[in-house]
Design a protein around this motif. Structure first.
Motif, mmCIF file in Angstrom:
data_model
loop_
_atom_site.group_PDB
_atom_site.id
_atom_site.type_symbol
_atom_site.label_atom_id
_atom_site.label_comp_id
_atom_site.label_asym_id
_atom_site.label_seq_id
_atom_site.Cartn_x
_atom_site.Cartn_y
_atom_site.Cartn_z
ATOM 1 N N LEU A 165 0.696 -0.846 0.020
ATOM 2 C CA LEU A 165 -0.081 0.089 0.128
ATOM 3 C C LEU A 165 1.581 1.141 -0.163
ATOM 4 N N VAL A 166 0.795 2.245 -0.447
ATOM 5 C CA VAL A 166 1.289 3.952 -0.967
ATOM 6 C C VAL A 166 0.129 4.874 0.140
ATOM 7 N N ALA A 167 0.810 5.345 0.438
ATOM 8 C CA ALA A 167 -0.060 6.709 1.608
ATOM 9 C C ALA A 167 -0.751 7.460 1.117
ATOM 10 N N ASP A 168 -1.290 8.699 0.445
ATOM 11 C CA ASP A 168 -2.246 9.740 -0.008
ATOM 12 C C ASP A 168 -1.668 10.862 -0.127
ATOM 13 N N ASP A 169 -0.575 11.132 0.948
ATOM 14 C CA ASP A 169 -0.025 12.333 0.710
ATOM 15 C C ASP A 169 1.406 12.203 0.720
ATOM 16 N N VAL A 170 2.232 13.715 0.701
ATOM 17 C CA VAL A 170 3.927 13.610 0.765
ATOM 18 C C VAL A 170 4.678 12.799 1.539
ATOM 19 N N GLY A 171 3.724 13.535 2.828
ATOM 20 C CA GLY A 171 4.557 13.563 3.777
ATOM 21 C C GLY A 171 5.172 12.203 4.259
ATOM 22 N N GLU A 172 3.584 11.156 4.003
ATOM 23 C CA GLU A 172 3.824 10.266 4.861
ATOM 24 C C GLU A 172 4.340 8.989 3.533
ATOM 25 N N GLN A 173 4.554 9.038 2.607
ATOM 26 C CA GLN A 173 5.213 8.393 1.329
ATOM 27 C C GLN A 173 6.476 8.989 1.580
ATOM 28 N N THR A 174 7.058 9.626 2.360
ATOM 29 C CA THR A 174 8.584 10.401 1.848
ATOM 30 C C THR A 174 8.726 9.684 3.553
ATOM 31 N N ARG A 175 8.572 9.543 4.324
ATOM 32 C CA ARG A 175 8.970 8.891 5.449
ATOM 33 C C ARG A 175 8.630 6.970 5.196
ATOM 34 N N GLN A 176 8.113 6.638 4.079
ATOM 35 C CA GLN A 176 7.879 4.958 3.980
ATOM 36 C C GLN A 176 9.155 4.632 3.327
ATOM 37 N N VAL A 177 9.306 5.992 1.626
ATOM 38 C CA VAL A 177 10.403 5.630 1.137
ATOM 39 C C VAL A 177 11.989 5.742 1.311
ATOM 40 N N LEU A 178 12.007 6.697 2.905
ATOM 41 C CA LEU A 178 12.946 6.831 3.613
ATOM 42 C C LEU A 178 12.792 5.596 4.337
ATOM 43 N N ARG A 179 12.350 4.687 5.379
ATOM 44 C CA ARG A 179 12.252 3.602 6.005
ATOM 45 C C ARG A 179 12.522 2.370 4.675
ATOM 46 N N ASN A 180 12.188 2.564 3.601
ATOM 47 C CA ASN A 180 12.468 1.399 2.452
ATOM 48 C C ASN A 180 13.825 1.396 2.353
ATOM 49 N N LEU A 181 14.955 2.595 1.907
ATOM 50 C CA LEU A 181 15.401 3.456 1.797
ATOM 51 C C LEU A 181 16.447 2.741 3.127
ATOM 52 N N GLY A 182 16.008 2.660 4.287
ATOM 53 C CA GLY A 182 16.581 2.907 5.566
ATOM 54 C C GLY A 182 16.971 0.978 5.815
ATOM 55 N N THR A 183 16.090 0.293 5.289
ATOM 56 C CA THR A 183 16.297 -1.301 5.824
ATOM 57 C C THR A 183 17.685 -1.836 4.398
ATOM 58 N N ILE A 184 17.663 -0.776 3.304
ATOM 59 C CA ILE A 184 18.916 -1.270 2.837
ATOM 60 C C ILE A 184 20.135 -1.095 3.038
#
Length: 125
Positions: free
Chosen positions: A41-60
């Protein structure tokens, strides 16, 4: 010789690419979108999308024994740069401390998402 990796716990690549490459003392990541690796799933707002992107990058980063303090360069693509820059930047600041890595932020056409980010991190010696 570069070493390529796909990291468990990160969203599966959506095409013919690896999550990351290690070469010449640096980790280079693919561009990551805001997909939750468990639900997709993808959130609707850019703030939460940015947080999820950075969580994904944090995993890498963590899979390579790194964290955001090792990042030297970020490149971000925003679907609506004028509308969304402030909210994206506020979320970004939750993950990075001074001195900040160098950053490029551009407006781009993105399919069904508002933000995509990739990073370059210096390997620890």
């Amino acid at each position: 010789m570069p070493e390529f990796s796909t990291v468990p716990g990160a969203p599966a690549p959506g095409g013919a690419y690896s999550h990351a490459a290690v070469a010449n003392g640096f980790l280079y990541t693919a561009g990551f979108g805001p997909q939750d690796p468990e639900t997709g799933l993808v959130a609707d707002d850019v703030g939460e999308q940015t947080r999820q992107v950075l969580r994904n990058l944090g995993t890498i980063l963590a899979a390579h024994d790194l964290d955001f303090s090792d990042v030297v360069k970020t490149t971000a693509h925003l679907q609506h740069i004028e509308r969304d820059f402030a909210a994206y930047n506020a979320a970004y600041l939750e993950f990075f401390d001074e001195p900040y890595p160098v950053r490029t932020t551009v407006g781009s056409q993105l399919l069904g998402i508002l933000v995509e980010i990739d990073v370059v991190a210096a390997l620890r010696t």
